[in-house]
Design an enzyme around this catalytic site. Structure first.
Site, short mmCIF file in Angstrom:
data_model
loop_
_atom_site.label_atom_id
_atom_site.label_comp_id
_atom_site.label_asym_id
_atom_site.label_seq_id
_atom_site.Cartn_x
_atom_site.Cartn_y
_atom_site.Cartn_z
N GLU A 389 0.81 -1.22 0.00
CA GLU A 389 0.00 0.00 0.00
C GLU A 389 0.85 1.27 0.00
O GLU A 389 0.47 2.29 -0.59
CB GLU A 389 -0.97 -0.01 1.18
CG GLU A 389 -1.99 -1.13 1.16
CD GLU A 389 -2.83 -1.20 -0.11
OE1 GLU A 389 -2.97 -0.16 -0.79
OE2 GLU A 389 -3.34 -2.29 -0.43
N HIS A 392 1.68 2.11 -3.53
CA HIS A 392 0.62 2.93 -4.12
C HIS A 392 0.72 4.38 -3.66
O HIS A 392 0.62 5.32 -4.45
CB HIS A 392 -0.76 2.40 -3.70
CG HIS A 392 -1.18 1.15 -4.37
ND1 HIS A 392 -1.16 0.97 -5.72
CD2 HIS A 392 -1.67 -0.01 -3.85
CE1 HIS A 392 -1.61 -0.23 -6.03
NE2 HIS A 392 -1.93 -0.85 -4.91
#
Length: 597
Positions: A389, A392
């Site tokens: 994550e 991202h």
């Protein structure tokens, strides 16, 4: 009983700081009113986009309106995600969604009106006004998709329908994150534990087969009680896809979905073919798993349990951040500095609480740093999720910092590269660092599971979506029995003869949120393959490859996804990167077979 804490019981240092978007709900209300007041301004351009200045002004105002709308929506949805039972933020999210639909309706005339002009006139406007050159790529894209853009009135009607067509996704989210409740089961010590989606995979990793079986049966029996509702909900999501594809004159909903990224259908089909031709590798891995676990046959609740007992049962969150930081060191000091900024500046919502949206994601809005939602449980998988994550998040940070609003939002096709590359670097670091046989085996097993979950599993999902949409497009109703039958057959083919495909796993389609973002999951598999290639370049070349990669992260949507990846050193128009990635999977199976456990 181990119950989930409430939101209020979570320590503030483990919660994200959404106040960086809006310090108070009152400021959100103020922007909501401001946006409402801006909407009549855009209508003044209707029928009057007839000069270079008018084109620039309307596109600039369109961006300003869209930026505020996205900010409102992001804040409201993320507040709701903190606790889906919170009616205040349910209402705010509903209002934001309604506003998005209204904005899309009000802006809907702009593109058809621009495309009503001859192409040469639009390019003449760009030459006449320097500031309009910013929008050249945007206009190029509109012209490429011209055949699929409708009249101004038709586009307005489609935009007005937006809130209604989002209903299947919204209903599924409410069922899956707010209403559904799972039974209490017994853990390894015989203590009562409430089953949750966040705890489910952890329970499937238990070395106590009884715990795995109880968790598996409890989860799917709960979904089974809702199978008619969930099948109907998903069926209408598919109908929505078909409706939009036909209205926009595409040959299929798959083609319509891929066209936004300018990705040919052959890439999607090529992925499925490449993975299917390598299913023997997955079957070998399942056979090895059966042998190591000393089972006559694997049940679906046996496919997640680590083949080597975890060398460290629980990894505190603070330790996880250090592991991720060390693993990503090859990306350079600038990247690591931004990573630390994210860890230390409350970008991340760490732990599971009652009503919190399940899973993990990175999200945000232009002009504010990105955010990450986790449901951290302390397992090695959670460390990899953190790395994923944050990949991202830093992709978003680089893109937003380097590109104007209109090109900052990178395509989903490339989005998963940054996240899975982080995981590839992390596993390399952990494997290099350890000399302990059990730890090495554990990590190889984990990496095999990453491949299985990202390449094989997501491709199986992609194949399921393709079959389901094709059935619906030919007029076949998507009943629960049909959906279960399709899924069960795929599961049996992918997992092979050593795994029992039962009626419970046939229900897995009913709990996958990504199916409400159709033809999305294939990008995990293609991105994983690209990420392995780029990570190898970084480890072998060092700074030149890192520089190419950082430029890729900064590129936003300034080119088509496939072209951006070519500049980063990978050609996804061929299935070769997928075959290469699965070759690595096969080599890992070889290594595991050669090590005595």
């Amino acid at each position: 009983m181990k119950r989930l804490p409430t939101r209020e019981e979570i320590d503030a240092k483990y919660k994200w700081q959404l106040e960086d978007i809006y310090a108070t709900d009152e400021l959100w209300e103020s922007d909501f009113k401001k946006l409402k007041a801006m909407l009549p301004d855009i209508q003044k351009y209707k029928g009057k986009i007839d000069s270079a200045q008018a084109v620039y002004d309307v596109l600039k105002l369109k961006d300003d309106i869209s930026m505020i709308a996205e900010k409102l929506f992001t804040y409201a949805r993320m507040r709701r995600d903190e606790n889906n039972d919170n009616t205040v933020y349910q209402a705010l999210a509903d209002r934001a969604m309604a506003m998005i639909a209204e904005v899309q309706s009000e802006l809907s005339f702009v593109v058809p009106e621009l495309l009503s002009k001859p192409t040469e006139v639009l390019y003449k406007y760009i030459e006449e006004k320097e500031e309009l050159k910013l929008y050249k790529r945007y206009i190029d894209e509109l012209i490429r998709q011209k055949d699929h853009i409708l009249s101004a009135e038709e586009e307005r009607l489609l935009a007005m329908a937006g809130e209604v067509t989002e209903a299947p996704d919204t209903i599924f989210t409410m069922i899956n994150d707010a209403d559904i409740r799972f039974p209490v089961i017994k853990d390894e010590t015989g203590e009562d534990i409430e089953l949750t989606k966040g705890r489910y995979i952890q329970l499937l990793k238990s070395h106590d087969r009884r715990v795995r079986k109880d968790a598996y049966e409890a989860l799917y029996d709960t979904y089974g009680k809702l199978k008619n509702t969930l099948a109907t909900t998903y069926s209408y999501s598919v109908k929505k896809d078909i409706f939009y594809a036909r209205v926009r004159k595409y040959n299929s909903s798959l083609e319509a979905s891929l066209d936004d990224d300018n990705v040919p259908v052959s890439v999607y089909d090529g992925l499925i073919d490449a993975v299917n031709s390598n299913l023997g590798l997955l079957h070998r891995y399942m056979s090895l798993r059966k042998k190591i676990l000393k089972l006559d046959q694997l049940a679906m609740y046996d496919v997640y349990v680590p083949l080597v007992k975890d060398v460290k049962k629980e990894i505190p969150y603070e330790e996880a951040t250090n592991i991720v930081k060390n693993g990503l060191t090859p990306l350079g000091s600038e990247y690591i500095g931004l990573l630390e900024k994210g860890f230390n500046s409350k970008w991340i919502d760490v732990f599971e609480n009652q009503g919190k949206t399940s899973g993990a994601y990175s999200w945000g809005c232009y002009g504010v740093h990105p955010y990450v939602l986790l449901n951290y449980q302390g397992a090695l998988d959670d460390v990899f999720t953190l790395a994923h994550e944050m990949g991202h998040a830093l992709h978003t940070y680089y893109s937003n910092s380097s590109q104007p609003y209109i090109y900052a939002n990178y395509r989903i096709f490339v989005a998963e590269v940054a996240s899975t590359l982080n995981e590839a670097l992390l596993i390399h670091y952990l494997l290099e660092k350890t000399s302990d046989k059990n730890e090495k085996l554990y990590l190889i097993n984990h990496y095999l599971e990453e491949f299985r979950g990202t390449v094989f599993r997501q491709t199986m999902f992609a194949e399921f979506e393709k079959i389901v949409h094709e059935k619906a497009e030919s007029g076949i109703p998507l009943t629960p029995d049909l959906l279960c039958s399709i899924y069960k057959d795929l599961n049996a083919r992918y997992f092979g003869p050593d795994v029992i495909t039962d009626d419970r796993i046939a229900l897995e389609w009913a709990r996958i949120p990504h199916f409400y973002r159709s033809f999305y999951v294939y990008k995990y598999a293609t991105s994983f393959s690209a990420a392995i290639a780029i990570s190898q370049h970084i480890l072998q070349e060092g700074k030149p490859a890192v520089d190419r990669y950082i430029e890729f992260l900064k590129s936003g949507s300034t080119d088509y996804p496939i072209e951006l990846l070519k500049k980063a050193g990978v050609d996804m128009t061929t299935p070769q990167p997928v075959h290469d990635a699965l070759k690595v999977f096969g080599e890992l199976v070889d290594k595991m077979e050669q090590i005595e456990i």
